[in-house]
Write a protein that holds these residues in place. Structure first.
Motif, PDB file in Angstrom:
ATOM      1  N   ALA A 141     -29.727 -21.816  65.523  1.00  0.00           N
ATOM      2  CA  ALA A 141     -30.185 -20.349  65.477  1.00  0.00           C
ATOM      3  C   ALA A 141     -31.284 -19.939  64.285  1.00  0.00           C
ATOM      4  O   ALA A 141     -32.217 -19.157  64.535  1.00  0.00           O
ATOM      5  N   ARG A 142     -30.950 -20.632  63.146  1.00  0.00           N
ATOM      6  CA  ARG A 142     -31.799 -20.564  62.008  1.00  0.00           C
ATOM      7  C   ARG A 142     -33.186 -21.280  62.467  1.00  0.00           C
ATOM      8  O   ARG A 142     -34.171 -20.707  62.081  1.00  0.00           O
ATOM      9  N   PHE A 186     -39.270 -20.638  64.024  1.00  0.00           N
ATOM     10  CA  PHE A 186     -40.165 -20.693  64.932  1.00  0.00           C
ATOM     11  C   PHE A 186     -40.801 -19.447  65.348  1.00  0.00           C
ATOM     12  O   PHE A 186     -41.792 -19.073  65.673  1.00  0.00           O
ATOM     13  N   VAL A 187     -39.767 -18.480  65.519  1.00  0.00           N
ATOM     14  CA  VAL A 187     -40.142 -17.204  65.920  1.00  0.00           C
ATOM     15  C   VAL A 187     -41.479 -16.610  64.808  1.00  0.00           C
ATOM     16  O   VAL A 187     -42.376 -16.159  65.123  1.00  0.00           O
ATOM     17  N   GLY A 188     -40.910 -16.876  63.531  1.00  0.00           N
ATOM     18  CA  GLY A 188     -41.775 -16.590  62.371  1.00  0.00           C
ATOM     19  C   GLY A 188     -43.234 -17.175  62.573  1.00  0.00           C
ATOM     20  O   GLY A 188     -44.158 -16.689  62.147  1.00  0.00           O
ATOM     21  N   GLN A 206     -43.774 -11.667  58.427  1.00  0.00           N
ATOM     22  CA  GLN A 206     -42.857 -12.492  59.247  1.00  0.00           C
ATOM     23  C   GLN A 206     -41.721 -12.850  58.387  1.00  0.00           C
ATOM     24  O   GLN A 206     -40.877 -13.716  58.596  1.00  0.00           O
ATOM     25  N   LEU A 207     -41.625 -12.407  57.048  1.00  0.00           N
ATOM     26  CA  LEU A 207     -40.636 -12.628  56.107  1.00  0.00           C
ATOM     27  C   LEU A 207     -39.274 -12.379  56.737  1.00  0.00           C
ATOM     28  O   LEU A 207     -38.494 -13.223  56.227  1.00  0.00           O
ATOM     29  N   PRO A 208     -38.957 -11.454  57.309  1.00  0.00           N
ATOM     30  CA  PRO A 208     -37.590 -11.175  57.685  1.00  0.00           C
ATOM     31  C   PRO A 208     -37.202 -12.617  58.755  1.00  0.00           C
ATOM     32  O   PRO A 208     -35.973 -13.006  58.537  1.00  0.00           O
ATOM     33  N   SER A 209     -37.814 -13.080  59.444  1.00  0.00           N
ATOM     34  CA  SER A 209     -37.690 -14.375  60.220  1.00  0.00           C
ATOM     35  C   SER A 209     -37.402 -15.422  59.508  1.00  0.00           C
ATOM     36  O   SER A 209     -36.465 -16.258  59.488  1.00  0.00           O
ATOM     37  N   PHE A 210     -38.286 -15.577  58.320  1.00  0.00           N
ATOM     38  CA  PHE A 210     -37.969 -16.901  57.664  1.00  0.00           C
ATOM     39  C   PHE A 210     -37.239 -16.658  56.522  1.00  0.00           C
ATOM     40  O   PHE A 210     -36.368 -17.731  56.522  1.00  0.00           O
ATOM     41  N   TRP A 211     -36.628 -15.397  56.225  1.00  0.00           N
ATOM     42  CA  TRP A 211     -35.514 -15.296  55.703  1.00  0.00           C
ATOM     43  C   TRP A 211     -34.302 -15.588  56.194  1.00  0.00           C
ATOM     44  O   TRP A 211     -33.352 -16.176  55.789  1.00  0.00           O
ATOM     45  N   ALA A 262     -34.063 -17.756  58.721  1.00  0.00           N
ATOM     46  CA  ALA A 262     -34.120 -19.059  58.922  1.00  0.00           C
ATOM     47  C   ALA A 262     -33.693 -19.882  57.808  1.00  0.00           C
ATOM     48  O   ALA A 262     -32.791 -20.880  57.635  1.00  0.00           O
ATOM     49  N   CYS A 263     -34.286 -19.599  56.661  1.00  0.00           N
ATOM     50  CA  CYS A 263     -34.147 -20.585  55.379  1.00  0.00           C
ATOM     51  C   CYS A 263     -33.287 -19.918  54.418  1.00  0.00           C
ATOM     52  O   CYS A 263     -32.681 -20.871  53.509  1.00  0.00           O
ATOM     53  N   GLY A 264     -32.889 -18.802  54.338  1.00  0.00           N
ATOM     54  CA  GLY A 264     -31.970 -18.033  53.144  1.00  0.00           C
ATOM     55  C   GLY A 264     -32.924 -17.999  51.925  1.00  0.00           C
ATOM     56  O   GLY A 264     -33.816 -18.726  51.647  1.00  0.00           O
TER      57      GLY A 264
END
Length: 212
Positions: free
Chosen positions: A42-43, A48-50, A93-98, A100-102
């Motif tokens: 899921a992460r 990749f969405v980001g 895209q920060l919400p998606s990267f957040w 994903a990565c935490g």
């Protein structure tokens, strides 16, 4: 028959899922995904969405399907020589990267990007950022079809192409398409190897070596 076309906005979810499946255990991408093992897929999709969302509109994301079918089998993200990545575009895209990565690995992702960017060639080039094939479609020529489709455009522009590869298996595919090995990218896990494909007008005999 494998058909390659530029991705449409409606392909975002399917393309992200294909790349997530392909890269969830990648030695470089895997270090950027936070959380426990069971939520890594899921992460990876969030990651990749980001990456995909801001560039699909540029026409530099390619998707592969079987003729007459809808399922996305493979995805390639390219960056054109004249591409401009703005702070506003990345920030969106920060919400998606957040997700994903935490918080712990988001900084590591930025450090990794900076390390990779230091090895990019100075001259204009097409950059293959990511390419992945769905597990069920591997070994069926999907990756080669994705490369052939975009490299035809690259050759039409007499441009160079560049990528980094973490595995010898993938490097064999890239060599068959005219890329040559460069140097390991230091400072990130697995030290992926840079690869360069000279412009068509320069590929006489052995391809030219990359100078960074």
């Amino acid at each position: 028959m494998i058909v390659v076309t530029p991705a449409e906005p409606g392909d975002l979810a399917a393309a992200a899922s294909v790349l997530a499946e392909a890269f969830v255990d990648d030695p470089v991408t895997g270090t950027l995904l936070g959380g426990r093992g069971h939520d890594r897929p899921a992460r990876a999709r969030h990651l990749f969405v980001g990456l995909l969302r801001p560039v699909i509109a540029d026409g530099t994301v390619d998707v592969a399907r079987r003729a007459g079918e809808d399922d996305v089998l493979g995805v390639a993200i390219w960056e054109a020589p004249d591409a401009v990545t703005t702070i506003a575009r990345l920030t969106a895209q920060l919400p998606s990267f957040w997700r994903a990565c935490g918080p712990d690995n988001l900084w590591r992702a930025l450090v990794t990007k900076r390390a990779v960017d230091r090895y990019r060639p100075r001259l204009p080039h097409w950059y293959l950022q990511e390419i992945g094939v769905a597990e069920a479609a591997r070994g069926q020529g999907v990756g080669g079809a994705l490369l052939d489709a975009r490299l035809a455009t690259v050759d039409g522009q007499d441009a160079g192409a560049y990528l980094e590869s973490s595995t010898e298996r993938n490097r064999r595919l890239y060599r068959r398409h005219g890329f040559v090995d460069g140097v390991p990218v230091r400072g990130i896990p697995a030290a992926p190897v840079t690869m360069w494909r000279a412009p068509a007008s320069e590929r006489v005999g052995r391809p030219a070596r990359l100078t960074v």
